[in-house]
Design an enzyme around this catalytic site. Structure first.
Site, PDB file in Angstrom:
ATOM      1  N   ARG A  99      23.239  20.184  32.867  1.00 50.59           N
ATOM      2  CA  ARG A  99      24.241  20.192  33.947  1.00 50.59           C
ATOM      3  C   ARG A  99      25.414  19.351  33.471  1.00 50.59           C
ATOM      4  O   ARG A  99      25.230  18.226  32.996  1.00 50.59           O
ATOM      5  CB  ARG A  99      23.645  19.596  35.214  1.00 50.59           C
TER       6      ARG A  99
ATOM      7  N   HIS B 138      25.825  28.361  38.664  1.00 44.62           N
ATOM      8  CA  HIS B 138      24.512  27.720  38.782  1.00 44.62           C
ATOM      9  C   HIS B 138      23.485  28.860  38.883  1.00 44.62           C
ATOM     10  O   HIS B 138      22.919  29.109  39.949  1.00 44.62           O
ATOM     11  CB  HIS B 138      24.507  26.839  40.028  1.00 44.62           C
TER      12      HIS B 138
ATOM     13  N   LYS C  60      30.251   7.042  23.975  1.00 42.72           N
ATOM     14  CA  LYS C  60      30.793   6.551  22.693  1.00 42.72           C
ATOM     15  C   LYS C  60      31.731   7.572  22.062  1.00 42.72           C
ATOM     16  O   LYS C  60      32.128   7.435  20.917  1.00 42.72           O
ATOM     17  CB  LYS C  60      29.642   6.261  21.720  1.00 42.72           C
TER      18      LYS C  60
ATOM     19  N   ARG D  92      17.068  18.124  43.178  1.00 43.16           N
ATOM     20  CA  ARG D  92      16.189  19.284  43.108  1.00 43.16           C
ATOM     21  C   ARG D  92      16.183  19.977  41.753  1.00 43.16           C
ATOM     22  O   ARG D  92      15.129  20.298  41.206  1.00 43.16           O
ATOM     23  CB  ARG D  92      16.583  20.321  44.185  1.00 43.16           C
ATOM     24  N   THR D  93      17.375  20.218  41.215  1.00 43.57           N
ATOM     25  CA  THR D  93      17.421  21.035  39.995  1.00 43.57           C
ATOM     26  C   THR D  93      16.714  20.315  38.845  1.00 43.57           C
ATOM     27  O   THR D  93      15.887  20.901  38.148  1.00 43.57           O
ATOM     28  CB  THR D  93      18.882  21.354  39.629  1.00 43.57           C
TER      29      THR D  93
HETATM   30  C1  NCD Z   1      23.981  22.287  44.362  1.00 44.08           C
HETATM   31  C2  NCD Z   1      24.685  21.982  43.074  1.00 44.08           C
HETATM   32  O1  NCD Z   1      24.446  20.972  42.443  1.00 44.08           O
HETATM   33  O2  NCD Z   1      25.474  22.833  42.709  1.00 44.08           O
HETATM   34  N1  NCD Z   1      22.732  21.759  44.542  1.00 44.08           N
HETATM   35  C3  NCD Z   1      21.662  22.279  43.873  1.00 44.08           C
HETATM   36  O3  NCD Z   1      21.637  22.392  42.681  1.00 44.08           O
HETATM   37  N2  NCD Z   1      20.618  22.653  44.623  1.00 44.08           N
HETATM   38  C4  NCD Z   1      24.842  22.239  45.543  1.00 44.08           C
HETATM   39  C5  NCD Z   1      25.723  21.059  45.776  1.00 44.08           C
HETATM   40  O4  NCD Z   1      25.882  20.152  44.985  1.00 44.08           O
HETATM   41  O5  NCD Z   1      26.308  21.071  46.854  1.00 44.08           O
END
Ligand code: NCD
Length: 309
Positions: free
Chosen positions: A108, A136, A87, A57-58
């Site tokens: 991320r 997040h 590397k 999703r993100t």
């Molecule tokens: C979450 C995350 O990656 O922190 N998902 C998200 O971004 N919607 C939650 C998770 O990984 O459980």
């Protein structure tokens, strides 16, 4: 607003601005005319998505948001293996490199300090799309946006946050975002092994946000406005912790106890902690969150790019 690093950085008026813009994005996306007009907004800009941890999703909502604003896109979805990290390149050197190709970097990474490290060396905005067990913030904004759509307010709410609170970054960011408002009350539901970090509890105390911790899920959800559920982050458990369970399941019995006016949220992905049959209940709003993520991320990109000319 330059970078988006932590839920803590926002104040009420900035959040109100983002929500207003997200509403604008939402109505624009509803018509072909609106979509064609939004796509002119940031032509000539490029977003980079740099993901060292998995995401559905993100990453896709940010990439869709960028493209719906007319931005180009450069992307690495498994940056730990597919980028020069393998590397031996440092995060700082990778960020300096990507910053010279893009107008904003959406990142991320498994490091809790990764977003701050990136921001320290980047000439372009860094958007924290998940930093290890830390934060997040854009997820918390879309969570709160969903709450605001349902209740028409972001304060005076009893929010029950349950599951793996020790390792779940979305729960941590949401708690901090809720504490920006005067009189929210938060109940954390977890086992002692998975309880919320003491740093967040200390922050809530500093802000004067009412909070409590319990392992009695049924008692907690009885007078909840929002039930925010999370999965056990199995991939983050330490050696020797594989017997740890998060046994709190939202099922038909839980639905019976919850007020009719409550809503159920989850950042997704879910495992067994929300039974599939719950999806049919009108209080289940986790797929609305998914959709709201697009509008919120469009609004955030627009804001860090300084709005349209
Ligand atoms: C979450 C995350 O990656 O922190 N998902 C998200 O971004 N919607 C939650 C998770 O990984 O459980």
């Amino acid at each position: 607003m330059q970078h988006v690093l932590s839920a803590r950085q926002f104040n009420q008026s900035e959040i109100a601005d983002i929500f207003l813009m997200a509403e604008r994005m939402e109505s624009a996306m509803a018509t072909a005319h609106g979509r064609r007009s939004m796509v002119k907004r940031h032509v000539g800009e490029v977003a980079a998505t740099l993901f060292y941890e998995p995401s559905t999703r993100t990453r896709l909502s940010f990439e869709s948001a960028a493209q719906r604003l007319g931005m180009g896109l450069v992307s690495t979805e498994n940056a730990g293996e597919f980028s020069s990290a393998i590397k031996g390149e440092t995060l700082e050197d990778s960020i300096r490199t990507v910053a010279s190709y893009a107008s904003a970097i959406i990142m991320r990474h498994k490091g809790e300090d990764s977003a701050d490290r990136a921001a320290a060396v980047s000439d372009v905005p860094i958007l924290n799309a998940g930093a290890g067990k830390g934060e997040h913030p854009t997820q918390a904004l879309l969570d709160l946006y969903t709450i605001n759509k349902e209740f028409d307010r972001t304060d005076g709410l009893h929010v029950v946050i349950g599951g793996d609170l020790r390792q779940g970054r979305t729960a941590r960011s949401l708690a901090q975002l809720l504490s920006i408002y005067g009189n929210n009350s938060i109940t954390f539901v977890s086992t002692p092994e998975l309880q919320m970090g003491r740093d967040i509890i200390a922050h809530l105390e500093e802000r004067g946000t009412k909070h409590q911790e319990t392992d009695d899920m049924m008692a907690a959800i009885r007078d909840a406005d929002v039930v925010y559920w999370t999965r056990l982050q199995k991939e983050r458990l330490q050696e020797g912790e594989h017997d740890i369970q998060s046994d709190f399941t939202i099922n038909q019995a839980a639905l019976q106890v919850m007020p009719a006016s409550a809503i159920i949220l989850h950042p997704l992905p879910r495992n067994e902690e929300i039974e599939l049959s719950v999806d049919h209940d009108p209080r289940a709003k986790y797929f609305d969150q998914v959709r709201n993520g697009l509008y919120i991320r469009m609004a955030i990109l627009d804001k860090v790019l300084g709005g349209a000319e």
